[in-house]
Design an enzyme around this catalytic site. Structure first.
Site, mmCIF file in Angstrom:
data_model
loop_
_atom_site.group_PDB
_atom_site.id
_atom_site.type_symbol
_atom_site.label_atom_id
_atom_site.label_comp_id
_atom_site.label_asym_id
_atom_site.label_seq_id
_atom_site.Cartn_x
_atom_site.Cartn_y
_atom_site.Cartn_z
ATOM 1 N N HIS A 19 10.260 11.946 20.253
ATOM 2 C CA HIS A 19 10.099 10.591 20.769
ATOM 3 C C HIS A 19 9.750 10.546 22.251
ATOM 4 O O HIS A 19 9.004 9.661 22.677
ATOM 5 C CB HIS A 19 11.357 9.774 20.465
ATOM 6 C CG HIS A 19 11.535 9.515 19.000
ATOM 7 N ND1 HIS A 19 12.766 9.434 18.391
ATOM 8 C CD2 HIS A 19 10.616 9.329 18.017
ATOM 9 C CE1 HIS A 19 12.603 9.196 17.094
ATOM 10 N NE2 HIS A 19 11.305 9.138 16.848
ATOM 11 N N HIS A 42 5.308 8.654 7.902
ATOM 12 C CA HIS A 42 6.637 8.744 7.293
ATOM 13 C C HIS A 42 7.617 8.021 8.216
ATOM 14 O O HIS A 42 8.317 8.639 9.013
ATOM 15 C CB HIS A 42 7.043 10.197 7.080
ATOM 16 C CG HIS A 42 6.152 10.921 6.114
ATOM 17 N ND1 HIS A 42 4.903 11.389 6.466
ATOM 18 C CD2 HIS A 42 6.333 11.242 4.805
ATOM 19 C CE1 HIS A 42 4.346 11.973 5.407
ATOM 20 N NE2 HIS A 42 5.179 11.893 4.396
ATOM 21 N N SER A 108 10.609 6.043 15.262
ATOM 22 C CA SER A 108 9.254 5.923 15.796
ATOM 23 C C SER A 108 8.622 4.555 15.559
ATOM 24 O O SER A 108 7.875 4.079 16.435
ATOM 25 C CB SER A 108 8.368 7.041 15.233
ATOM 26 O OG SER A 108 8.460 7.111 13.830
ATOM 27 N N GLU A 126 6.171 4.228 4.251
ATOM 28 C CA GLU A 126 7.466 4.781 3.858
ATOM 29 C C GLU A 126 7.632 4.634 2.348
ATOM 30 O O GLU A 126 7.593 3.517 1.826
ATOM 31 C CB GLU A 126 8.620 4.087 4.583
ATOM 32 C CG GLU A 126 9.986 4.641 4.224
ATOM 33 C CD GLU A 126 10.069 6.159 4.349
ATOM 34 O OE1 GLU A 126 10.435 6.810 3.360
ATOM 35 O OE2 GLU A 126 9.749 6.689 5.444
ATOM 36 N N ASP A 154 2.659 6.438 -0.263
ATOM 37 C CA ASP A 154 2.667 7.810 0.219
ATOM 38 C C ASP A 154 1.832 7.894 1.500
ATOM 39 O O ASP A 154 0.626 7.650 1.477
ATOM 40 C CB ASP A 154 2.086 8.732 -0.856
ATOM 41 C CG ASP A 154 2.166 10.207 -0.491
ATOM 42 O OD1 ASP A 154 2.542 10.520 0.667
ATOM 43 O OD2 ASP A 154 1.858 11.042 -1.351
ATOM 44 N N GLY A 155 2.473 8.246 2.598
ATOM 45 C CA GLY A 155 1.778 8.291 3.878
ATOM 46 C C GLY A 155 0.674 9.318 3.959
ATOM 47 O O GLY A 155 -0.225 9.210 4.800
ATOM 48 N N ASP A 175 5.184 13.102 10.400
ATOM 49 C CA ASP A 175 6.451 13.849 10.485
ATOM 50 C C ASP A 175 7.243 13.699 9.194
ATOM 51 O O ASP A 175 8.276 13.039 9.152
ATOM 52 C CB ASP A 175 7.279 13.425 11.707
ATOM 53 C CG ASP A 175 7.669 11.958 11.665
ATOM 54 O OD1 ASP A 175 6.994 11.178 10.956
ATOM 55 O OD2 ASP A 175 8.666 11.591 12.294
#
Length: 293
Positions: A19, A42, A108, A126, A154-155, A175
């Protein structure tokens, strides 16, 4: 496949690295007036309680953000000062740098939304059924429907949806939990597809450093893909503990494609401080590699 919950790990040493780097990146990219599209593949739940059952069970935040909260902010490099200041905005009344560990930790999505301007757009993916509901509820509080989109998808499929963006400026954060082996391959494939579709985008990959072949191989694959595309990259790692007795997550890394020219210097000043403050044994260390600058 839905066993991972970031609430157990919020505010740990990996989040501090991820971050603080993400804030520095976004600050730089929002200096230009042209709109920026940001994609979080994600996103998680978006907000986490560090005094809640999940975080208290793991206790990881005490060895991450908790250790920074025990230090005078004036003694920290600018990148960490900026990070603590932003976390503090989610904890009104907290006396930062005076041994006050925050109770709320932004993931994030909320960090990015706080930094973006009216013309920018944020796409949050997500798939976890519980976290996606929590993310939708948390984002709804912002009243930012025009700026933020939450997708229960699905990212890894985000590339074809949003790249290239109309403004030709984008930041993508990937991530995943890496709880299944195929995540490593899918991360590499996502970067390869992204560079083919939109070679000038800024791509950010967080990855764990753990004793398994897939984790060891991923940074090499990312370097190879980026070098083949002829793009600059930056790779920072932070190890807080190591050795056969190290449990949990001992280290993590951030791989950035097309990084801002200011980021390497900021990380060079920040990583030694993170080793000193977050290191848990004498094997604590960092690395900082780059190419194409």
């Amino acid at each position: 496949m839905f066993s991972y919950r970031h609430a157990f790990h919020a505010g740990n040493h990996a989040d501090v690295l991820k971050h603080s780097t993400l804030i520095a990146l976004t600050r730089h990219l929002t200096q230009k007036d042209t709109a920026l599209t940001v994609i979080d593949t994600h996103a998680g739940a978006g907000l986490y309680r560090l005094d809640g059952d999940y975080a208290q069970t793991s206790g990881e935040a005490a060895f991450g953000i908790g250790r920074l909260s025990d230090v005078s902010a004036d003694s920290l490099p600018e990148m960490l000062q900026d990070y603590l200041m932003l976390i503090g905005e989610f904890n009104p009344g907290a006396a930062y740098a005076k041994s006050t560990t925050p109770k709320v930790y932004p993931g994030s999505p909320f960090i990015l939304q706080r930094l973006l301007r009216e013309q920018d757009r944020l796409k949050l993916f997500e798939l976890h059924p519980t976290d996606s509901k929590a993310l939708e509820a948390n984002i709804a509080q912002l009243d930012a429907d025009r700026q933020v989109a939450v997708l229960r998808e699905d990212g890894f499929g985000c590339i074809t949806k949003f790249l290239p963006p109309p403004s030709r400026r984008a930041l993508l954060l990937c991530d995943p939990s890496y709880e299944i082996k195929t995540d490593y391959t899918r991360v590499a494939s996502l970067l390869a597809d992204g560079l083919k579709r939109f070679a000038t985008g800024c791509y950010v990959v967080w990855h764990p450093i753990i004793p398994r072949p897939e984790a060891h191989d991923l940074p090499r694959r990312l370097r190879t893909l980026t070098n083949q595309a002829g793009k600059p990259w930056l790779h920072a790692t932070l190890t807080v503990k190591s050795g056969k007795d190290a449990t949990g997550l001992p280290a993590s890394g951030m791989f950035i494609v097309n990084p801002p020219h200011t980021l390497q210097g900021a990380l060079k000043a920040t990583l030694p401080q993170l080793v000193e403050l977050l290191g848990q044994d004498r094997n604590a260390a960092y690395t900082l590699e780059s190419a194409g600058h």
